[in-house]
Design an enzyme around this catalytic site. Structure first.
Site, PDB file in Angstrom:
ATOM      1  N   TYR A 158      -6.225  12.124  -4.923  1.00 27.95           N
ATOM      2  CA  TYR A 158      -5.365  13.370  -4.243  1.00 27.95           C
ATOM      3  C   TYR A 158      -3.892  12.998  -3.988  1.00 27.95           C
ATOM      4  O   TYR A 158      -3.059  13.895  -4.351  1.00 27.95           O
ATOM      5  CB  TYR A 158      -6.088  13.450  -2.699  1.00 27.95           C
ATOM      6  CG  TYR A 158      -5.720  14.789  -1.929  1.00 27.95           C
ATOM      7  CD1 TYR A 158      -5.710  15.979  -2.586  1.00 27.95           C
ATOM      8  CD2 TYR A 158      -5.447  14.247  -0.582  1.00 27.95           C
ATOM      9  CE1 TYR A 158      -5.097  16.901  -1.610  1.00 27.95           C
ATOM     10  CE2 TYR A 158      -5.252  15.463   0.246  1.00 27.95           C
ATOM     11  CZ  TYR A 158      -5.008  16.562  -0.202  1.00 27.95           C
ATOM     12  OH  TYR A 158      -4.755  17.944   0.444  1.00 27.95           O
ATOM     13  N   LYS A 162      -0.967  14.992  -5.516  1.00 33.03           N
ATOM     14  CA  LYS A 162       0.032  15.847  -4.684  1.00 33.03           C
ATOM     15  C   LYS A 162       1.534  15.190  -4.848  1.00 33.03           C
ATOM     16  O   LYS A 162       2.475  15.700  -4.743  1.00 33.03           O
ATOM     17  CB  LYS A 162      -0.322  15.619  -3.152  1.00 33.03           C
ATOM     18  CG  LYS A 162      -1.420  16.405  -2.723  1.00 33.03           C
ATOM     19  CD  LYS A 162      -1.108  17.950  -3.037  1.00 33.03           C
ATOM     20  CE  LYS A 162      -2.288  18.799  -2.429  1.00 33.03           C
ATOM     21  NZ  LYS A 162      -2.055  20.243  -2.770  1.00 33.03           N
TER      22      LYS A 162
END
Length: 253
Positions: A158, A162
């Site tokens: 993640y 990001k």
């Protein structure tokens, strides 16, 4: 002073998600017409379309796979045919997966995060920013996360997606700024959503104890910042990564 998006058209990707629904309804409440992207939840998209229309705004639900350029371009054409050019893009969709350690995380999870965070943003920019350039106005907003600054165990895929997204937005802000297009990111903390309210899971003492404001934020508080960035009130803000996390993460200078 108020947020007035009358005459603007906004696209929210992942609009049927927990945060997406509130952001879409908030933008509509400020006067924007809405293109409501969904991947597979057609019934939820239909409900959201009706809710936006009940606010007196035009709305269309558009299905697309935002990790595929052809699908994004098809979505752009459908929106243009039904609503016209998009003034505000909110890149909110992200692939969900099970978090675990770097050693145990499946390689395809890293690929999915790259595709849904980085490549979605690239495809959306290629599809929608040319019309913004022609109008000398636009708002390009990405939903990032406080996790990008935390780098906690099990967050690797993640965070990688990001943080890659963050790089795209910072460069894009410099490339399109001369056209009066702003490019910014909103980075929510662990946010209370409608699902939490239904399940009674709003509180987490362990998490809240580390937050300076001693609570979790709400979906509406995230949507408020998105609406601000979508409006003329934010006309001299670009290239920003804005945590909405009660002070849980604080970018340094």
């Amino acid at each position: 002073m108020k947020i007035d998006l009358t005459g603007r058209t906004a696209l929210v990707t992942g609009a049927t998600g927990e945060l997406g629904r509130v952001m879409a309804l908030t933008l509509a409440g400020c006067g924007a017409d809405l293109a409501l992207h969904y991947r597979s939840n057609e019934s939820k998209a239909a409900e959201l379309t009706a809710a936006v229309e009940a606010l007196g705004r035009r709305a269309v639900a558009v299905q697309a796979d935002v990790t595929k350029q052809d699908s994004v371009l098809g979505m752009k054409k459908e929106i243009a045919d039904r609503l016209g050019a998009v003034d505000i893009v909110v890149a909110n969709a992200v692939v969900q997966y099970q978090w675990t350690s770097v050693l145990e995380q499946a390689p395809e999870d890293y690929a999915s995060q790259f595709e849904s965070c980085v490549m979605q943003s690239v495809y959306l920019a290629k599809a929608f920013i040319p019309d913004m350039i022609a109008k000398k106005h636009g708002r390009f907003i990405g939903i990032n996360t406080e996790c990008s600054m935390q780098n906690f165990p099990t967050q690797s895929a993640y965070v990688a997606g990001k943080r890659g997204m963050d790089g795209v937005y910072r460069v894009l802000a410099k490339e399109v700024g001369e056209h009066q297009i702003t490019v910014n990111q909103v980075a929510p903390g662990w946010t209370i959503s409608e699902r939490d309210r239904e399940n009674g899971t709003e509180r987490s003492e362990a998490y809240e104890s580390a937050v300076p404001l001693k609570r979790r934020g709400t979906d509406q508080e995230i949507a408020n910042v998105v609406a601000f960035l979508a409006s003329g009130l934010s006309s001299f803000i670009t290239g920003a990564y804005i945590p909405v996390s009660g002070g849980n993460v604080m970018p340094s200078i």
